[in-house]
Scaffold this motif. Structure first.
Motif, short mmCIF file in Angstrom:
data_model
loop_
_atom_site.label_atom_id
_atom_site.label_comp_id
_atom_site.label_asym_id
_atom_site.label_seq_id
_atom_site.Cartn_x
_atom_site.Cartn_y
_atom_site.Cartn_z
N UNK A 32 0.84 -0.94 -0.08
CA UNK A 32 -0.08 -0.23 0.07
C UNK A 32 0.90 1.26 -0.15
N UNK A 33 0.63 2.23 -0.76
CA UNK A 33 1.18 3.45 -0.84
C UNK A 33 0.28 4.65 -0.64
N UNK A 34 0.43 5.27 0.58
CA UNK A 34 -0.38 6.29 0.82
C UNK A 34 0.37 7.60 0.44
N UNK A 35 -0.44 8.38 -0.64
CA UNK A 35 0.16 9.36 -1.51
C UNK A 35 -0.37 10.69 -0.83
N UNK A 36 0.41 11.70 -1.10
CA UNK A 36 0.28 13.18 -0.63
C UNK A 36 -0.61 13.65 -1.89
N UNK A 37 -1.81 14.31 -1.95
CA UNK A 37 -2.03 14.66 -3.29
C UNK A 37 -1.55 15.93 -4.06
N UNK A 38 -0.80 16.55 -2.94
CA UNK A 38 -0.12 17.64 -3.60
C UNK A 38 1.24 17.06 -4.35
N UNK A 39 1.75 16.10 -3.77
CA UNK A 39 3.12 15.57 -4.29
C UNK A 39 2.77 14.79 -5.73
N UNK A 40 1.57 14.22 -5.66
CA UNK A 40 1.00 13.64 -7.01
C UNK A 40 0.84 14.85 -8.08
N UNK A 41 0.44 15.77 -7.86
CA UNK A 41 0.49 16.91 -8.63
C UNK A 41 1.83 17.27 -9.14
#
Length: 353
Positions: free
Chosen positions: A108-117
């Motif tokens: 599982x990878x919990x992603x920072x939405x801002x890092x995704x952008x």
């Protein structure tokens, strides 16, 4: 990598492949907007958003897998936006991702939405850090120096409204439909920007911060002075608002170029704009011109990848997993999750800064 996005008012699922050389490819990407549900209220209602995510997420994941032409046995890991965002929606997406990871025995990878952008240009352009980033969305307006995955330096932020929020509130004030960004942009194209000259917030300031609350107030004052508003009045107000935004953002980004060059010890080679407001064509052209004047390459994702989507979540998850940054199954959601946790609080800033 299967990606899930439920941070605000779009439910999305996608499958992205990353090869050993770090090149990415989108196998599927499905986004379902909730705006028909929120439009009667003039903005996003968190409880409605969370319920809508829960009602359709399973279906979207199934459709994304079918579009990619693969089964769950081919998925190496699953990622989900774990923040920042509306906590109810985040919980829906992260719990779903945890269930898939647990049942399939995959990371599982919990992603920072801002890092995704911030990392989307690695997927679309194959661009590696470092680069200067302007992140503009409904909830965030930031200038960041991207050093690498999980490593960011914040150069500037908004001290009040985010740019997307200012667009939405301006549209609501002028009686335009939501979401406000596209409505104001469309009206501005038909208006005369010289009729209503709006203030240019923060021009010339030493730091690279933004402010849009006063600009929004200026639109309101001029609208009240000319009420009742004709269609031409609305178009001209939108044009004046957008012209002020472009001038302010260009000035603030220019200051960030200087700050970033000082940190890097050399001129900024690549300038990236990401987030939902990056879909605005006038903003794109203004910042493209700025980059060219600075001798920098300009990068912006395709319009369909500027707004919230799961392809960017899957790609950020794949980039993190490639560096051994998987998450535990008890990973938490974060309504507020800054990319640069060490950045000092901006003077006058609200909770988002």
């Amino acid at each position: 990598m299967l990606g899930i996005e439920t941070s605000c008012d779009e439910t999305a699922a996608a499958v992205v492949a990353r090869d050993s050389a770090g090149r990415g490819r989108i196998l599927s990407s499905i986004v379902r907007s909730q705006w028909d549900s929120h439009r009667p209220f003039g903005g996003v209602v968190p409880e409605i958003a969370a319920r809508a995510h829960a009602e359709c997420l399973d279906e979207l994941i199934r459709d994304a897998m079918a579009e990619a032409g693969i089964g769950f046995e081919r998925i190496d890991a699953v990622s989900a936006a774990a923040g920042p965002g509306l906590i109810g929606g985040l919980i829906v997406g992260v719990v779903t991702a945890k269930t898939i990871a647990l049942v399939r025995g995959i990371p599982l990878v919990a992603v920072n939405h801002l890092e995704a952008h911030a990392l989307t240009v690695g997927l679309t352009d194959g661009l590696d850090p470092p680069y200067l980033l302007l992140l503009v969305s409904g909830g965030h307006t930031q200038l960041l120096l991207v050093h690498g995955v999980d490593h960011y330096t914040r150069l500037g932020t908004t001290i009040d409204d985010a740019l997307g929020e200012a667009f939405d509130k301006t549209a609501k004030l002028l009686g335009l439909p939501q979401p406000g960004g596209p409505s104001v942009e469309k009206a501005a194209k038909q208006g005369d920007a010289s009729r209503f000259v709006m203030p240019r917030p923060m021009l010339g300031r030493e730091e690279a911060h933004f402010s849009f609350a006063g600009l929004k107030t200026a639109v309101r004052q001029r609208a009240l002075q000319h009420a009742p508003l004709s269609d031409n009045d609305v178009n001209d107000l939108c044009a004046g608002f957008e012209a002020a935004v472009l001038a302010s953002v260009a000035d603030r980004c220019g200051r960030a170029f200087d700050l970033a060059a000082e940190m890097l010890g050399e001129p900024v080679a690549d300038f990236v704009v990401a987030g939902g407001v990056a879909a605005n064509q006038a903003l794109r052209q203004t910042l493209r011109d700025l980059a060219e004047s600075r001798g920098s390459r300009f990068h912006v994702p395709p319009v369909e990848l500027c707004g919230d989507n799961a392809a960017m979540i899957a790609w950020a998850g794949a980039e993190r997993l490639a560096r051994g940054l998987a998450s535990p199954l008890d990973a938490k959601v974060h309504p507020r999750w800054p990319l640069d946790a060490t950045a000092p609080r901006a003077i006058g800033a609200g909770v988002k800064a």
